[in-house]
Design a protein around this motif. Sequence first.
Motif, PDB file in Angstrom:
ATOM      1  N   PRO A 167      14.208 -27.256  15.211  1.00 16.92           N
ATOM      2  CA  PRO A 167      13.351 -26.094  14.772  1.00 16.92           C
ATOM      3  C   PRO A 167      14.280 -25.133  13.579  1.00 16.92           C
ATOM      4  CG  PRO A 167      14.413 -25.948  17.110  1.00 16.92           C
ATOM      5  CD  PRO A 167      14.863 -27.123  16.644  1.00 16.92           C
ATOM      6  N   THR A 168      13.526 -24.733  12.964  1.00 23.24           N
ATOM      7  CA  THR A 168      13.960 -23.635  11.987  1.00 23.24           C
ATOM      8  C   THR A 168      14.108 -22.124  12.754  1.00 23.24           C
ATOM      9  OG1 THR A 168      12.064 -22.656  11.045  1.00 23.24           O
ATOM     10  CG2 THR A 168      12.960 -25.133  10.033  1.00 23.24           C
ATOM     11  N   PRO A 169      14.826 -21.226  12.084  1.00 23.63           N
ATOM     12  CA  PRO A 169      14.773 -19.958  12.538  1.00 23.63           C
ATOM     13  C   PRO A 169      13.361 -19.367  12.739  1.00 23.63           C
ATOM     14  CG  PRO A 169      16.440 -20.302  10.959  1.00 23.63           C
ATOM     15  CD  PRO A 169      15.809 -21.434  10.871  1.00 23.63           C
ATOM     16  N   HIS A 170      12.222 -19.873  11.949  1.00 26.02           N
ATOM     17  CA  HIS A 170      11.087 -19.411  12.031  1.00 26.02           C
ATOM     18  C   HIS A 170      10.174 -20.050  13.005  1.00 26.02           C
ATOM     19  CE1 HIS A 170      12.377 -17.690   8.367  1.00 26.02           C
ATOM     20  NE2 HIS A 170      12.846 -19.005   8.108  1.00 26.02           N
ATOM     21  N   HIS A 171      10.510 -20.958  13.900  1.00 27.24           N
ATOM     22  CA  HIS A 171       9.944 -21.602  14.951  1.00 27.24           C
ATOM     23  C   HIS A 171       9.932 -20.693  16.235  1.00 27.24           C
ATOM     24  CE1 HIS A 171      10.154 -25.224  12.545  1.00 27.24           C
ATOM     25  NE2 HIS A 171       8.830 -25.771  13.427  1.00 27.24           N
ATOM     26  N   ARG A 172       8.739 -20.842  16.995  1.00 23.91           N
ATOM     27  CA  ARG A 172       8.524 -20.266  18.336  1.00 23.91           C
ATOM     28  C   ARG A 172       9.059 -21.263  19.555  1.00 23.91           C
ATOM     29  NH1 ARG A 172       2.236 -18.896  16.920  1.00 23.91           N
ATOM     30  NH2 ARG A 172       2.711 -17.915  14.975  1.00 23.91           N
ATOM     31  N   LEU A 173      10.289 -20.748  19.708  1.00 16.23           N
ATOM     32  CA  LEU A 173      11.013 -21.583  20.925  1.00 16.23           C
ATOM     33  C   LEU A 173      10.657 -21.552  22.168  1.00 16.23           C
ATOM     34  CD1 LEU A 173      14.410 -20.804  19.215  1.00 16.23           C
ATOM     35  CD2 LEU A 173      13.000 -22.641  18.431  1.00 16.23           C
ATOM     36  N   SER A 174       9.900 -20.694  22.545  1.00 14.20           N
ATOM     37  CA  SER A 174       9.294 -20.732  23.905  1.00 14.20           C
ATOM     38  C   SER A 174       8.140 -21.476  24.238  1.00 14.20           C
ATOM     39  CB  SER A 174       9.136 -19.261  24.343  1.00 14.20           C
ATOM     40  OG  SER A 174       7.830 -18.710  23.612  1.00 14.20           O
ATOM     41  N   TRP A 175       7.599 -22.113  23.003  1.00 12.92           N
ATOM     42  CA  TRP A 175       6.537 -22.942  23.539  1.00 12.92           C
ATOM     43  C   TRP A 175       6.731 -24.392  23.974  1.00 12.92           C
ATOM     44  CZ3 TRP A 175       2.021 -21.674  19.565  1.00 12.92           C
ATOM     45  CH2 TRP A 175       1.707 -20.239  19.816  1.00 12.92           C
TER      46      TRP A 175
ATOM     47  N   TYR B  31       5.742 -27.538  23.017  1.00  6.69           N
ATOM     48  CA  TYR B  31       6.268 -28.211  22.097  1.00  6.69           C
ATOM     49  C   TYR B  31       7.686 -28.722  22.191  1.00  6.69           C
ATOM     50  CZ  TYR B  31       8.018 -25.440  18.442  1.00  6.69           C
ATOM     51  OH  TYR B  31       8.717 -24.616  17.970  1.00  6.69           O
ATOM     52  N   MET B  32       8.538 -27.873  22.468  1.00  2.98           N
ATOM     53  CA  MET B  32      10.017 -27.937  22.647  1.00  2.98           C
ATOM     54  C   MET B  32      10.343 -29.087  23.427  1.00  2.98           C
ATOM     55  SD  MET B  32      11.674 -26.189  20.172  1.00  2.98           S
ATOM     56  CE  MET B  32      13.230 -26.102  20.722  1.00  2.98           C
ATOM     57  N   ASP B  33       9.519 -29.244  24.746  1.00  3.40           N
ATOM     58  CA  ASP B  33       9.805 -30.251  25.805  1.00  3.40           C
ATOM     59  C   ASP B  33       9.648 -31.550  24.973  1.00  3.40           C
ATOM     60  OD1 ASP B  33      10.123 -28.097  27.577  1.00  3.40           O
ATOM     61  OD2 ASP B  33       7.936 -28.142  28.275  1.00  3.40           O
ATOM     62  N   GLY B  34       8.893 -31.576  23.946  1.00  2.56           N
ATOM     63  CA  GLY B  34       8.870 -33.252  23.575  1.00  2.56           C
ATOM     64  C   GLY B  34      10.059 -33.309  22.174  1.00  2.56           C
ATOM     65  N   LEU B  35      11.005 -32.611  22.410  1.00  2.00           N
ATOM     66  CA  LEU B  35      12.164 -32.684  21.545  1.00  2.00           C
ATOM     67  C   LEU B  35      13.640 -32.855  22.297  1.00  2.00           C
ATOM     68  CD1 LEU B  35      11.046 -29.836  19.050  1.00  2.00           C
ATOM     69  CD2 LEU B  35      10.846 -32.405  18.706  1.00  2.00           C
ATOM     70  N   PRO B  36      13.638 -33.899  22.744  1.00  2.00           N
ATOM     71  CA  PRO B  36      15.105 -34.208  23.704  1.00  2.00           C
ATOM     72  C   PRO B  36      16.432 -33.686  22.855  1.00  2.00           C
ATOM     73  CG  PRO B  36      13.417 -36.173  23.719  1.00  2.00           C
ATOM     74  CD  PRO B  36      13.100 -35.290  22.607  1.00  2.00           C
ATOM     75  N   ARG B  37      16.471 -33.949  21.530  1.00  2.36           N
ATOM     76  CA  ARG B  37      17.673 -33.660  20.969  1.00  2.36           C
ATOM     77  C   ARG B  37      17.742 -32.150  20.870  1.00  2.36           C
ATOM     78  NH1 ARG B  37      18.106 -36.501  15.184  1.00  2.36           N
ATOM     79  NH2 ARG B  37      19.753 -35.039  15.233  1.00  2.36           N
ATOM     80  N   TRP B  38      16.528 -31.332  20.829  1.00  2.44           N
ATOM     81  CA  TRP B  38      16.662 -29.936  20.692  1.00  2.44           C
ATOM     82  C   TRP B  38      16.013 -29.010  21.713  1.00  2.44           C
ATOM     83  CZ3 TRP B  38      19.327 -30.103  16.404  1.00  2.44           C
ATOM     84  CH2 TRP B  38      19.184 -31.104  15.424  1.00  2.44           C
ATOM     85  N   ARG B  39      15.773 -29.872  22.954  1.00  2.00           N
ATOM     86  CA  ARG B  39      15.190 -29.149  23.871  1.00  2.00           C
ATOM     87  C   ARG B  39      16.255 -27.985  24.633  1.00  2.00           C
ATOM     88  NH1 ARG B  39      14.047 -33.387  28.268  1.00  2.00           N
ATOM     89  NH2 ARG B  39      12.758 -33.903  26.397  1.00  2.00           N
ATOM     90  N   HIS B  40      17.393 -28.015  24.496  1.00  2.00           N
ATOM     91  CA  HIS B  40      18.568 -26.984  24.797  1.00  2.00           C
ATOM     92  C   HIS B  40      18.311 -25.568  24.114  1.00  2.00           C
ATOM     93  CE1 HIS B  40      20.300 -28.645  21.278  1.00  2.00           C
ATOM     94  NE2 HIS B  40      21.129 -27.530  21.268  1.00  2.00           N
TER      95      HIS B  40
END
Length: 233
Positions: free
Chosen positions: A191-199, A201-210
């Motif tokens: 995600p960029t600094p402009h993404h909504r990180l509480s949503w 869809y983040m669960d579908g990004l294993p590399r970035w889920r943290h």
Amino acid sequence: MAYEPPTHSVERSLRATTGAKIVVGIDEVGRGAWAGPVTVCAAVTGLRRPPTGLTDSKLLSPKKRTTLAQELHSWVTAHALGHSSPEEIDGLGMTAALRLAATRALDALPVRPDAVILDGKHDYLGTPWAVRTVIKGDQSCVSVAAASVIAKVRRDAMMAELGAEHMDFCFEDNAGYPSPVHRAALRELGPTPHHRLSWAYMDGLPRWRHLKRVRSTPEPVGLEDEGQLGFDF
């Protein structure tokens, strides 16, 4: 596709039944996006004949929206925009973020409305405003349709500017909503600094889920958005 043009029937009804002299229409754009702000426009139109072709912004081509927005800027009696950032959406939840953006738009108007027409069935604005919710108000109410077009064109321009900063995400094309290019960029770059990180869809990004943020206050039932429900990547 043929459609019925919006009318002033709700605006006239509010004037007749509540004595409201200034009625404002409100619409939002960006609620279901994964990136970028949520943008709200408040528009006061009076009871004059609207520009030809005015309707919900989603029913218009980008070229027609842009042309119509330019005409609306000089046609409306008054209008103002309010935004809530991705950080505010993550911290407050979408309902409160919408309220914040709408309040910012209303506070920026040069006049104080006596009544508010809010697109949809949920009153996310509340007191002290006198609110009338109208399902598909962006298609049926002149003031809400005007707000819809102005908000959409402004937010699209903002996302195009972000697209120049993050070219792999093609925000100028998808406006921060999920698309094949957007999803591929998320998988590869995160995600960029402009993404909504509480949503979700983040669960579908294993590399970035943290990087996912957890909100302590869940959204009220019925006010969830597609972006919060997540998608399979």
